[in-house]
Design a protein around this motif. Structure first.
Motif, mmCIF file in Angstrom:
data_model
loop_
_atom_site.group_PDB
_atom_site.id
_atom_site.type_symbol
_atom_site.label_atom_id
_atom_site.label_comp_id
_atom_site.label_asym_id
_atom_site.label_seq_id
_atom_site.Cartn_x
_atom_site.Cartn_y
_atom_site.Cartn_z
ATOM 1 N N HIS A 64 18.471 2.259 6.820
ATOM 2 C CA HIS A 64 17.280 1.772 7.518
ATOM 3 C C HIS A 64 16.444 2.915 8.083
ATOM 4 C CE1 HIS A 64 20.381 2.317 10.549
ATOM 5 N NE2 HIS A 64 19.477 2.239 11.502
ATOM 6 N N GLN A 65 17.062 4.073 8.294
ATOM 7 C CA GLN A 65 16.288 5.191 8.826
ATOM 8 C C GLN A 65 15.317 5.762 7.791
ATOM 9 O OE1 GLN A 65 15.867 5.811 11.775
ATOM 10 N NE2 GLN A 65 17.668 5.044 12.877
ATOM 11 N N PHE A 66 15.595 5.584 6.517
ATOM 12 C CA PHE A 66 14.617 5.946 5.492
ATOM 13 C C PHE A 66 13.370 5.064 5.630
ATOM 14 C CE2 PHE A 66 18.439 7.802 3.885
ATOM 15 C CZ PHE A 66 18.063 8.847 3.055
ATOM 16 N N ASP A 67 13.593 3.782 5.927
ATOM 17 C CA ASP A 67 12.461 2.865 6.111
ATOM 18 C C ASP A 67 11.659 3.217 7.358
ATOM 19 O OD1 ASP A 67 13.223 1.387 3.836
ATOM 20 O OD2 ASP A 67 14.638 0.208 5.019
ATOM 21 N N GLN A 83 0.812 -1.215 0.000
ATOM 22 C CA GLN A 83 0.000 0.000 0.000
ATOM 23 C C GLN A 83 0.856 1.280 0.000
ATOM 24 O OE1 GLN A 83 -0.765 -2.677 2.003
ATOM 25 N NE2 GLN A 83 -2.468 -3.284 0.658
ATOM 26 N N TRP A 84 2.104 1.156 0.378
ATOM 27 C CA TRP A 84 2.987 2.335 0.365
ATOM 28 C C TRP A 84 4.421 1.908 0.090
ATOM 29 C CZ3 TRP A 84 6.810 2.583 4.192
ATOM 30 C CH2 TRP A 84 6.618 1.759 5.308
ATOM 31 N N HIS A 85 5.202 2.860 -0.395
ATOM 32 C CA HIS A 85 6.582 2.578 -0.790
ATOM 33 C C HIS A 85 7.482 3.723 -0.335
ATOM 34 C CE1 HIS A 85 5.174 -0.592 -3.632
ATOM 35 N NE2 HIS A 85 4.115 0.200 -3.698
ATOM 36 N N VAL A 86 8.700 3.388 0.061
ATOM 37 C CA VAL A 86 9.687 4.412 0.386
ATOM 38 C C VAL A 86 11.003 4.027 -0.284
ATOM 39 C CG1 VAL A 86 10.415 3.311 2.564
ATOM 40 C CG2 VAL A 86 10.740 5.780 2.238
ATOM 41 N N SER A 87 11.699 5.025 -0.807
ATOM 42 C CA SER A 87 12.963 4.757 -1.492
ATOM 43 C C SER A 87 13.905 5.936 -1.296
ATOM 44 C CB SER A 87 12.728 4.502 -2.987
ATOM 45 O OG SER A 87 12.118 5.631 -3.589
ATOM 46 N N VAL A 88 15.153 5.713 -1.666
ATOM 47 C CA VAL A 88 16.165 6.772 -1.639
ATOM 48 C C VAL A 88 16.491 7.141 -3.077
ATOM 49 C CG1 VAL A 88 18.433 7.456 -0.789
ATOM 50 C CG2 VAL A 88 17.130 5.716 0.449
ATOM 51 N N GLU A 89 16.281 8.387 -3.409
ATOM 52 C CA GLU A 89 16.575 8.862 -4.761
ATOM 53 C C GLU A 89 17.369 10.156 -4.676
ATOM 54 O OE1 GLU A 89 13.166 9.021 -7.312
ATOM 55 O OE2 GLU A 89 12.325 7.130 -6.545
ATOM 56 N N ARG A 90 18.589 10.100 -5.222
ATOM 57 C CA ARG A 90 19.506 11.253 -5.188
ATOM 58 C C ARG A 90 19.707 11.757 -3.764
ATOM 59 N NH1 ARG A 90 15.633 12.038 -8.595
ATOM 60 N NH2 ARG A 90 14.780 13.755 -7.358
ATOM 61 N N GLY A 91 19.755 10.825 -2.829
ATOM 62 C CA GLY A 91 19.984 11.174 -1.430
ATOM 63 C C GLY A 91 18.773 11.691 -0.698
ATOM 64 N N ARG A 92 17.622 11.723 -1.358
ATOM 65 C CA ARG A 92 16.392 12.205 -0.728
ATOM 66 C C ARG A 92 15.439 11.053 -0.448
ATOM 67 N NH1 ARG A 92 15.443 17.531 -0.764
ATOM 68 N NH2 ARG A 92 13.161 17.331 -0.967
ATOM 69 N N LEU A 93 14.514 11.289 0.472
ATOM 70 C CA LEU A 93 13.503 10.285 0.813
ATOM 71 C C LEU A 93 12.291 10.501 -0.078
ATOM 72 C CD1 LEU A 93 12.367 9.189 4.363
ATOM 73 C CD2 LEU A 93 10.683 9.661 2.585
ATOM 74 N N VAL A 94 11.934 9.474 -0.833
ATOM 75 C CA VAL A 94 10.756 9.548 -1.700
ATOM 76 C C VAL A 94 9.732 8.540 -1.194
ATOM 77 C CG1 VAL A 94 9.852 9.271 -4.029
ATOM 78 C CG2 VAL A 94 12.097 10.338 -3.677
#
Length: 433
Positions: free
Chosen positions: A249-252, A219-230
């Motif tokens: 892991h902190q992005f997650d 239902q949701w997604h998180v990723s690292v793109e160009r050093g940013r949280l998307v």
């Protein structure tokens, strides 16, 4: 006082809700008078996820109570009282008075120290108005003393892995079952990415309780793109600055906090609150850089000192991954100073660092009778092919390293237990606030 309260039950841990229900009744059911609750269970990442939740909510102008455990230096850290403009730790006098009140009302009945500490949190949070209360499960979920809260706003499950097997079972399925038992009927459950067997348990419990499930990767997604949280879900995409807390892991963890707040209909937060919260959240002893302090000064000149309370195989994995990222950016020789509790799997924990360092210094955990003997920890490190030393403490280990000749000042990781991290922060003069 802690010694006296600990004597009210022969065991520090005895999972049951019977004593807690009795105490709640004698106290007039403060758990029913709380602000809306977000309840967080899981093996790793609970505290960091709560730190993000608090920071985002406070950035939106809301007042937030927080109950977490264990503390690092002093018990007050477990209790943060919400207030306009940001919360603060409970004062010594109010905490002492609340614990004494709970003790008096309990009237000598058997109760574990964590149960009476949880009861104190409920009394404090029922007394002080706030918009939200964040509750961290202490151990497991099903029989944890926080699980007397009947209808939270949301149930959150961070990554589940092998830990506390003597209480929760020796399979990932059994451990996940204990964690998933915080899911309440028709209350949204927000879940981090899990191993398939753990995810199956969460999905089954959510279906059983008719609880809307918001799962990472579905239902949701998180990723690292160009050093940013998307972050992305069916409501849209958020492109945010990277978390201040270090490690992939902190992005997650931040993504889980965002998903939680977006799953709660009562909250309509703007993107500025998410952005501010993500970059301002702090959580001590989780890949925390100790840039200065009395203890750091005893290490080699120019060294980096990092502190992390990871203590199980999965915690070691994410810490090692964070160190790998650091090594790619700025190469340095790595030394691990480790101390663990006796019930932890040292082999599985240390295996994560085998490809990063050959130098381990084993130390005891201060003032803990159930700490792992450094000799046993050293044996586990030797089995990984590491060069091992034993020191009487972190200070001694740092002094020993300072006497060595390094072409490049080393990167030093102090890890293995939150019960080690606390005394390190205290000795360094960097107590949490």
């Amino acid at each position: 006082m802690i010694t006296r309260l600990s004597a009210l039950h022969p065991s520090r841990i005895d999972l049951s809700l019977d004593r807690m229900h009795g105490l709640m009744e004698r106290l007039g059911h403060p758990e029913r008078k709380l602000p809306p609750v977000i309840h967080v269970a899981g093996t790793n990442g609970k505290g960091s996820t709560i730190a993000y939740l608090r920071a985002i909510l406070e950035a939106a102008g809301l007042s937030v109570h927080v109950f977490t455990s264990p503390y690092l230096v002093r018990l007050n850290e477990c209790y943060r009282l919400g207030a306009a403009g940001g919360g603060k730790l409970v004062s010594d006098d109010e905490l002492r008075g609340t614990l004494e009140h709970c003790e008096h009302v309990n009237a000598g009945n058997p109760v574990t120290i964590f149960e009476i500490e949880t009861a104190a949190a409920f009394c404090l949070f029922a007394k002080h108005p706030a918009d939200v209360a964040l509750l961290e499960v202490g151990l497991g979920g099903r029989l944890d003393s926080t699980n007397v809260v009947e209808t939270p706003l949301a149930s959150v499950i961070t990554p589940v892995s092998m830990d506390h097997m003597e209480f929760l079972g020796d399979t990932l399925t059994s451990i996940a079952s204990e964690k998933a038992a915080i899911i309440k009927r028709k209350v949204p459950v927000i879940c981090a990415e899990q191993a398939p067997e753990a995810m199956a348990v969460v999905e089954a419990q959510a279906d059983r309780m008719r609880a809307p499930l918001h799962a990472a990767g579905q239902q949701w997604h998180v990723s690292v793109e160009r050093g940013r949280l998307v972050y992305q879900d069916d409501r849209g995409l958020l492109d945010l600055a990277a978390p201040r807390l270090f490690g992939r892991h902190q992005f997650d963890n931040a993504g889980l906090a965002i998903a939680t707040l977006r799953a709660i209909d009562a909250f309509k937060l703007n993107i500025a609150a998410y952005e501010t919260g993500i970059v301002s959240a702090e959580w001590p002893a989780r890949m925390q850089r100790l840039a200065s302090g009395a203890l750091v000064c005893q290490g080699p000149q120019g060294c980096e000192v990092w502190l992390d309370g990871g203590h199980n195989a999965e915690g070691g994995r994410v810490t090692a991954a964070a160190l790998g990222d650091l090594e790619e950016r700025v190469p340095r020789p790595l030394v691990v100073i480790a101390g663990m509790m006796d019930n932890k799997d040292a082999d599985a924990f240390l295996a994560n660092f085998a490809g990063l360092t050959r130098h381990i210094i084993a130390v005891p955990v201060p003032r803990r009778d159930n700490g792992m003997p450094p000799e046993r920890l050293a044996d586990a490190a030797r089995a990984q092919g590491m060069r091992v030393e034993i020191a009487t403490g972190v200070d001694t280990a740092l002094q020993r390293l300072a006497a060595l000749a390094y072409e490049v000042p080393p990167r030093i990781l102090i890890t293995g237990s939150l019960y080690l991290a606390g005394p390190v922060l205290a000795a360094n003069g960097t107590s949490p606030e």
